[in-house]
Design an enzyme around this catalytic site. Structure first.
Site, PDB file in Angstrom:
ATOM      1  N   GLY A 228       4.861   5.200   1.445  1.00  0.00           N
ATOM      2  CA  GLY A 228       4.877   4.734   0.003  1.00  0.00           C
ATOM      3  C   GLY A 228       5.864   5.842  -0.551  1.00  0.00           C
ATOM      4  O   GLY A 228       6.898   6.341   0.214  1.00  0.00           O
ATOM      5  N   SER A 229       6.008   6.196  -2.000  1.00  0.00           N
ATOM      6  CA  SER A 229       6.982   6.915  -2.381  1.00  0.00           C
ATOM      7  C   SER A 229       6.930   8.620  -2.009  1.00  0.00           C
ATOM      8  O   SER A 229       5.767   8.940  -2.022  1.00  0.00           O
ATOM      9  CB  SER A 229       6.895   6.754  -3.847  1.00  0.00           C
ATOM     10  OG  SER A 229       5.692   7.196  -4.257  1.00  0.00           O
ATOM     11  N   GLU A 248       5.132   8.185   5.522  1.00  0.00           N
ATOM     12  CA  GLU A 248       6.329   7.320   5.777  1.00  0.00           C
ATOM     13  C   GLU A 248       6.843   7.072   4.395  1.00  0.00           C
ATOM     14  O   GLU A 248       6.432   5.912   3.656  1.00  0.00           O
ATOM     15  CB  GLU A 248       6.017   6.136   6.447  1.00  0.00           C
ATOM     16  CG  GLU A 248       5.407   6.129   7.861  1.00  0.00           C
ATOM     17  CD  GLU A 248       6.591   6.484   8.926  1.00  0.00           C
ATOM     18  OE1 GLU A 248       7.804   6.251   8.528  1.00  0.00           O
ATOM     19  OE2 GLU A 248       6.222   6.769   9.993  1.00  0.00           O
ATOM     20  N   LEU A 249       7.977   7.781   3.948  1.00  0.00           N
ATOM     21  CA  LEU A 249       8.414   7.547   2.441  1.00  0.00           C
ATOM     22  C   LEU A 249       9.748   7.072   2.297  1.00  0.00           C
ATOM     23  O   LEU A 249      10.181   6.207   3.359  1.00  0.00           O
ATOM     24  CB  LEU A 249       8.547   9.228   2.018  1.00  0.00           C
ATOM     25  CG  LEU A 249       6.877  10.151   2.261  1.00  0.00           C
ATOM     26  CD1 LEU A 249       7.235  11.389   2.024  1.00  0.00           C
ATOM     27  CD2 LEU A 249       5.880   9.329   1.867  1.00  0.00           C
ATOM     28  N   CYS A 282      12.154   0.079   2.445  1.00  0.00           N
ATOM     29  CA  CYS A 282      12.550   1.583   2.862  1.00  0.00           C
ATOM     30  C   CYS A 282      13.893   1.874   3.467  1.00  0.00           C
ATOM     31  O   CYS A 282      14.418   2.868   3.212  1.00  0.00           O
ATOM     32  CB  CYS A 282      11.264   2.498   3.170  1.00  0.00           C
ATOM     33  SG  CYS A 282      10.982   1.579   4.874  1.00  0.00           S
ATOM     34  N   GLU A 376      16.385   7.248  -4.412  1.00  0.00           N
ATOM     35  CA  GLU A 376      15.865   5.803  -3.789  1.00  0.00           C
ATOM     36  C   GLU A 376      16.125   4.503  -4.921  1.00  0.00           C
ATOM     37  O   GLU A 376      15.289   4.721  -5.813  1.00  0.00           O
ATOM     38  CB  GLU A 376      14.875   5.929  -3.230  1.00  0.00           C
ATOM     39  CG  GLU A 376      14.317   4.580  -2.434  1.00  0.00           C
ATOM     40  CD  GLU A 376      12.918   4.741  -1.874  1.00  0.00           C
ATOM     41  OE1 GLU A 376      11.940   4.978  -2.448  1.00  0.00           O
ATOM     42  OE2 GLU A 376      12.876   3.840  -0.971  1.00  0.00           O
TER      43      GLU A 376
HETATM   44  P1  NAD Z   1       3.655   3.862  -4.149  1.00  0.00           P
HETATM   45  O1  NAD Z   1       3.862   5.501  -3.854  1.00  0.00           O
HETATM   46  O2  NAD Z   1       3.794   3.781  -5.672  1.00  0.00           O
HETATM   47  O3  NAD Z   1       2.442   3.524  -3.730  1.00  0.00           O
HETATM   48  C1  NAD Z   1       2.110   3.407  -2.187  1.00  0.00           C
HETATM   49  C2  NAD Z   1       0.537   3.486  -2.359  1.00  0.00           C
HETATM   50  O4  NAD Z   1       0.205   4.914  -2.670  1.00  0.00           O
HETATM   51  C3  NAD Z   1      -0.277   2.389  -3.077  1.00  0.00           C
HETATM   52  O5  NAD Z   1      -1.253   2.182  -2.353  1.00  0.00           O
HETATM   53  C4  NAD Z   1      -0.739   3.437  -4.293  1.00  0.00           C
HETATM   54  O6  NAD Z   1      -1.530   2.890  -4.939  1.00  0.00           O
HETATM   55  C5  NAD Z   1      -0.891   4.643  -3.740  1.00  0.00           C
HETATM   56  N1  NAD Z   1      -0.966   5.745  -4.501  1.00  0.00           N
HETATM   57  C6  NAD Z   1      -0.450   5.914  -5.938  1.00  0.00           C
HETATM   58  N2  NAD Z   1      -0.693   7.226  -6.469  1.00  0.00           N
HETATM   59  C7  NAD Z   1      -1.422   7.788  -5.391  1.00  0.00           C
HETATM   60  C8  NAD Z   1      -2.037   9.121  -5.543  1.00  0.00           C
HETATM   61  N3  NAD Z   1      -1.888   9.847  -6.414  1.00  0.00           N
HETATM   62  N4  NAD Z   1      -2.866   9.357  -4.323  1.00  0.00           N
HETATM   63  C9  NAD Z   1      -2.917   8.571  -3.400  1.00  0.00           C
HETATM   64  N5  NAD Z   1      -2.491   7.269  -3.337  1.00  0.00           N
HETATM   65  C10 NAD Z   1      -1.802   6.938  -4.436  1.00  0.00           C
HETATM   66  O7  NAD Z   1       4.791   3.080  -3.407  1.00  0.00           O
HETATM   67  P2  NAD Z   1       5.128   1.541  -3.534  1.00  0.00           P
HETATM   68  O8  NAD Z   1       5.956   1.356  -5.128  1.00  0.00           O
HETATM   69  O9  NAD Z   1       4.149   0.786  -3.399  1.00  0.00           O
HETATM   70  O10 NAD Z   1       6.229   1.303  -2.368  1.00  0.00           O
HETATM   71  C11 NAD Z   1       7.478   1.720  -2.344  1.00  0.00           C
HETATM   72  C12 NAD Z   1       7.723   3.146  -1.658  1.00  0.00           C
HETATM   73  O11 NAD Z   1       7.188   2.913  -0.479  1.00  0.00           O
HETATM   74  C13 NAD Z   1       9.168   3.461  -1.672  1.00  0.00           C
HETATM   75  O12 NAD Z   1       9.272   4.699  -1.920  1.00  0.00           O
HETATM   76  C14 NAD Z   1       9.463   3.104  -0.132  1.00  0.00           C
HETATM   77  O13 NAD Z   1      10.553   3.482   0.433  1.00  0.00           O
HETATM   78  C15 NAD Z   1       8.305   3.476   0.508  1.00  0.00           C
HETATM   79  N6  NAD Z   1       8.128   2.893   1.713  1.00  0.00           N
HETATM   80  C16 NAD Z   1       8.362   3.637   2.788  1.00  0.00           C
HETATM   81  C17 NAD Z   1       8.418   2.855   4.130  1.00  0.00           C
HETATM   82  C18 NAD Z   1       8.517   3.817   5.565  1.00  0.00           C
HETATM   83  O14 NAD Z   1       8.165   3.192   6.525  1.00  0.00           O
HETATM   84  N7  NAD Z   1       9.137   4.677   5.305  1.00  0.00           N
HETATM   85  C19 NAD Z   1       8.066   1.560   4.162  1.00  0.00           C
HETATM   86  C20 NAD Z   1       7.799   0.746   3.224  1.00  0.00           C
HETATM   87  C21 NAD Z   1       7.871   1.549   1.808  1.00  0.00           C
END
Ligand code: NAD
Length: 476
Positions: A228-229, A248-249, A282, A376
């Site tokens: 995620g982010s 994995e960000l 990502c 990003e």
């Molecule tokens: P996000 O970080 O908003 O959410 C990802 C997950 O984290 C969701 O399940 C969300 O509910 C959870 N989350 C949110 N706040 C949280 C907290 N405080 N504690 C724990 N969990 C929490 O990301 P998104 O918008 O779903 O996805 C986009 C991001 O993911 C982009 O930054 C992208 O680059 C990244 N991404 C990285 C990869 C990689 O392999 N490096 C792959 C895909 C996506």
């Protein structure tokens, strides 16, 4: 409308609260989704811990069989699975189908890797006092893995956590993204039918900030795997204490196009890397550094190819571009284009907004400090800049808080190795786009792009402890 509950201990459990899920493309309500509370998460973690006590004894060939059976079941239901992605994530159906093909492979790799967990023999008598001993290492499962996943590859990025966790003999509590829970909930009965014991896989949709703390701090949780982010990744890292953490960000991935490259031969790949799934990938291409001798031709061809992309419904077979995931995301993208333009950038193509769709945008004359370069983008915006010397391009690629993948097209072996040796990213792809990924490749970032590696075997390594054994025999 379908109502989905929580999957805990091999059973559907009613939740206190349900939220409607909306299709990004139409805004239509498509399902009611249970929202787990921290109490539900605790129950899932404890259930997983209980199931782990048995599951850790299951032989490797059994774990492998379950994973391979799951791939067969998914193969049979692959069109249904692809349509779930198209519905809840607005991913064009052809890209959704590709994701399912990859997901099947990811679980297949996990099924195969389950049988290849090796240790190492340590020559004990290499040290004075080590005589008459056999030393070896064993890889043992850790226990409960908390898996938190994003919206953009709701099947395959979940597979990158669930597959390795099962292959390694762990139990899992999976919290899918709020926007794409259906792709995860689909796995509940699939894995049950494949023979996975109850409690080994628990699926609890809900809000990240509410469930994160318990998923990251409960004493039974031994491993946290998050995609995620970066913002959330940082919070997880703080709470995780001594647990193993894979993050994995995000990224602002760059591509270098060196002199002498046949621009036409790479343009399909470049446009795909920049705009596939609206750039919500990502490792989407966000910055392109093109040798000045090719710059004009490159831009002209890129605009021409981008114009051919089809904007439409995710269910139309020809669609390339659809609605971005949320209105907020669209607003942010529009603001970032305005900021870049305010700093002198030109929008040479696209950037128009219609409903929740943005036409793919190509920017030139973008200052390095603009957000579309520094941060990003995670949307359909790409910046194209000329360079004179490859060292300049490499310096700009590296001048970033991110470091996931970078790509470089070059015909010159020395410049190729300059890229390999000097680019600071988790992966360098020569004569390819940074968006290229196979599911068994080691994959992950440095800097703010994260820590740890996925790519089934590599993820498994992070999900096991290395235990050392010394065996002393009587010398007589
Ligand atoms: P996000 O970080 O908003 O959410 C990802 C997950 O984290 C969701 O399940 C969300 O509910 C959870 N989350 C949110 N706040 C949280 C907290 N405080 N504690 C724990 N969990 C929490 O990301 P998104 O918008 O779903 O996805 C986009 C991001 O993911 C982009 O930054 C992208 O680059 C990244 N991404 C990285 C990869 C990689 O392999 N490096 C792959 C895909 C996506």
């Amino acid at each position: 409308m379908d109502k989905w509950h929580l999957w805990i201990n091999g059973k559907w459990e009613e939740a206190e609260k349900y939220e409607p899920l909306h299709a990004p493309h139409t805004g239509e309500e498509i399902a009611l989704i249970a929202q787990a509370t921290p109490e539900d998460a605790k129950k899932a973690i404890e259930g997983a811990h209980g199931a782990f006590q048995e599951f850790k004894r299951l032989p490797a060939h059994e774990r492998s069989r379950i994973l391979l059976k799951a791939t067969q079941l998914l193969e049979q239901r692959k069109e249904e699975a692809a349509r779930i992605i198209a519905t809840e994530a607005a991913k064009p159906i052809k890209a959704a189908r590709t994701e399912i093909v990859r997901t099947i492979q990811t679980y297949q790799f996990a099924g195969e890797e389950a049988k290849r967990i090796y240790g190492e023999r340590i020559p004990m008598d290499a040290a004075i006092g080590g005589e008459n001993r056999v030393g070896f290492t064993m890889r043992v499962p850790q226990g409960v893995v908390s898996a938190i996943t994003p919206f953009n590859f709701p099947f395959n990025l979940v597979a990158h956590k669930v597959g390795p966790a099962i292959a390694a003999g762990n139990a899992i509590v999976l919290k899918p993204a709020e926007k794409t829970p259906l792709s995860s909930l689909f796995l509940a009965e699939l894995f049950q039918e494949a023979g996975l014991p109850a409690g080994v896989l628990n699926i609890i949709p809900g809000l990240g900030p509410e469930l994160g703390p318990i998923l990251e701090t409960h004493p039974y949780v031994k491993n946290i795997t998050f995609t995620g982010s970066p913002k959330v990744g940082k919070e997880i890292r703080k709470l995780a204490e001594f647990r193993k953490v894979t993050l994995e960000l995000g990224s602002n991935s760059a591509l270098i196009v060196d002199e002498g490259i046949d621009v036409d031969s790479i343009m399909d790949r470049v446009v795909e890397g920049a705009f596939s799934y609206n750039g919500q990938v990502c490792i989407s291409i966000q910055r392109i550094y093109v040798h000045h001798s090719l710059y004009e031709t490159f831009l002209e061809r890129m605009i021409a190819r981008t114009k051919q992309l089809v904007i439409g419904s995710p269910f139309d077979e020809n669609t390339d571009i659809t609605a971005v995931i949320t209105k907020d995301s669209l607003e942010r993208l529009a603001t970032w284009i305005s900021e870049a333009v305010g700093l002198g950038a030109k929008v040479v193509y696209g950037g128009d907004v219609d409903g929740q769709i943005m036409t793919p945008a190509i920017l030139t004359d973008v200052l390095h400090q603009a957000k579309v370069i520094q941060e990003e983008v995670f949307g359909p915006i790409v910046s194209v800049m000329p360079f004179e010397h490859i060292e300049d391009a490499i310096r700009l690629v590296n001048d970033s808080r991110y470091g996931l993948n970078a790509g470089a097209y070059t015909r010159d072996i020395n410049r190729a190795f300059a890229c390999v040796n000097q680019i600071e990213t988790g992966g360098v792809l020569i004569n390819d786009i940074p968006t290229f990924r196979l599911d068994h490749m080691p994959y992950g970032g440095i800097k703010d792009s994260g820590t740890g590696r996925e790519g089934v075997r590599f993820a498994m390594m992070d999900m096991m402890e290395e235990k050392f054994v010394s065996f002393h025999w009587d010398s007589k």
